[in-house]
Design an enzyme around this catalytic site. Sequence first.
Site, PDB file in Angstrom:
ATOM      1  N   ASP A  12       0.809  -1.222   0.000  1.00 38.73           N
ATOM      2  CA  ASP A  12       0.000   0.000   0.000  1.00 38.73           C
ATOM      3  C   ASP A  12       0.843   1.273   0.000  1.00 38.73           C
ATOM      4  OD1 ASP A  12      -2.221  -1.751   0.307  1.00 38.73           O
ATOM      5  OD2 ASP A  12      -1.797  -1.806   2.461  1.00 38.73           O
ATOM      6  N   HIS A  40      -3.989  -2.108  -6.137  1.00 43.69           N
ATOM      7  CA  HIS A  40      -3.174  -0.967  -6.545  1.00 43.69           C
ATOM      8  C   HIS A  40      -4.082   0.160  -7.029  1.00 43.69           C
ATOM      9  CE1 HIS A  40       0.525  -3.810  -7.156  1.00 43.69           C
ATOM     10  NE2 HIS A  40       0.078  -3.764  -5.921  1.00 43.69           N
TER      11      HIS A  40
HETATM   12  P1  IMP Z   1      -2.497 -12.924   1.853  1.00 39.57           P
HETATM   13  O1  IMP Z   1      -1.505 -12.516   0.837  1.00 39.57           O
HETATM   14  O2  IMP Z   1      -3.919 -12.630   1.475  1.00 39.57           O
HETATM   15  O3  IMP Z   1      -2.308 -14.325   2.341  1.00 39.57           O
HETATM   16  O4  IMP Z   1      -2.230 -12.000   3.155  1.00 39.57           O
HETATM   17  C1  IMP Z   1      -1.023 -12.125   3.928  1.00 39.57           C
HETATM   18  C2  IMP Z   1      -0.670 -10.784   4.575  1.00 39.57           C
HETATM   19  O5  IMP Z   1      -0.262  -9.888   3.561  1.00 39.57           O
HETATM   20  C3  IMP Z   1      -1.833 -10.107   5.316  1.00 39.57           C
HETATM   21  O6  IMP Z   1      -1.318  -9.390   6.416  1.00 39.57           O
HETATM   22  C4  IMP Z   1      -2.381  -9.142   4.281  1.00 39.57           C
HETATM   23  O7  IMP Z   1      -3.045  -8.041   4.865  1.00 39.57           O
HETATM   24  C5  IMP Z   1      -1.079  -8.711   3.590  1.00 39.57           C
HETATM   25  N1  IMP Z   1      -1.270  -8.283   2.211  1.00 39.57           N
HETATM   26  C6  IMP Z   1      -1.407  -9.067   1.120  1.00 39.57           C
HETATM   27  N2  IMP Z   1      -1.493  -8.302   0.015  1.00 39.57           N
HETATM   28  C7  IMP Z   1      -1.393  -7.029   0.423  1.00 39.57           C
HETATM   29  C8  IMP Z   1      -1.384  -5.779  -0.266  1.00 39.57           C
HETATM   30  O8  IMP Z   1      -1.470  -5.685  -1.499  1.00 39.57           O
HETATM   31  N3  IMP Z   1      -1.253  -4.675   0.511  1.00 39.57           N
HETATM   32  C9  IMP Z   1      -1.109  -4.742   1.854  1.00 39.57           C
HETATM   33  N4  IMP Z   1      -1.107  -5.874   2.543  1.00 39.57           N
HETATM   34  C10 IMP Z   1      -1.241  -7.011   1.823  1.00 39.57           C
END
Ligand code: IMP
Length: 384
Positions: A12, A40
Amino acid sequence: MNIAILGQNFGDEGKGAAVHHLCSTFDFGIRTSGGNNAGHTIYYNGKKLIRHLVPSVDFSLPNIKAFLGSGMVINPTDLLKEVQDIETTFPGAAKRIYVDPDAFVIFQHHLDQDKENVVNLGSTGRGITPAYIDKTARRGTKLEQLIKDNTKEIQELKKLGVQFKYVMELKEELKKSKIIFEAAQSVMLDLNLGLFPYVTSGDATIASIYSSGFGFVAPQKIYGVAKAFSSRVAVGPFPTEFANKDFTDNLREVAKEYGSTTGRPRRLGAFDCPMVKYAAHKGNITNLIITKLDCLTHLGEVPVCIGYEKEPVSAKDFFDAKPVYQTLKPWKDGKDISQVEHFISTIEKYTGLPVSYISAGTSPEDFINYPQAKWNMKLRNKSN
Ligand code: IMP
């Protein structure tokens, strides 16, 4: 020169905006990892658009193309929705979207299996971890199977003009092209380099460029994006997190710090030089892009973490880090440029990295080359 845009902290940071603003001199925008856990945000003519899978290139440019690489995990239903959205804003753009049939598929059962990760690890619930588990266990499905089966989503995507092409089929064109690679998530969320287990299940650095077969056009320069403050969604260590709830709530409203994928309120903290320095080393990042400078104009003072009591050498050092802060003078508008410059030079000093671009708003003129470009931004005081 080909370049890559990576996230420095916990996602982010504004990677999408950076790609969107920088892509006008490039031929291809390419993503090589993650899935629609990414969100994004880009602005086009003042309208907010969110890309979860398709690279954040500006499709109003007539020739720019986007490529979704084989390291990605793709939910076909969500890809179709996203391409349909893109077509609504940029009719004809789908023809310039390429997808590698070698990419892995996310099915409904992956979403169901991800539910416990949402609770335990703060995952986005988009099936990312179960899909990568299947991939590493060498079972599951690649898009090429759905193409062979000619599923409803594939038919719709093809009807819109999306092209399914292996990297090898575009080899000659890619060699002649200028490419901007867009990472998903960030170094500190990278499966191998981040703060395990509070990470995602894929690569968030240039490693996935190579593992997706784009090594022959690898980036020569790697930029890391960081906001003027830090944020993180969900659980996991966050050394510079603000303790003051009112301060955090206020900044969250000013900076609109809610997850673009899940809508969850983001945790907020001070700019973290030791983390940025560590992530730059791990991600081979040489230059910084600092975003959202305009979001701090309401503050009475600007805190910056300039180091930890113990310099971090491994992920575990972030779990009990003791940050050391410097408090800088605030800036209200363009007249306070010396304060902004002091903030940037403090970051450069304590991270050891030059800042190449800064941004202070959502329109193209708010994103400038630093320090070469003449300062012409109006830093809007958002508290007014
Ligand atoms: P997952 O990728 O959905 O398994 O999430 C794993 C961790 O990565 C969690 O803490 C999510 O909030 C974080 N996360 C995954 N993708 C993003 C993103 O694009 N921005 C911010 N946090 C992310």
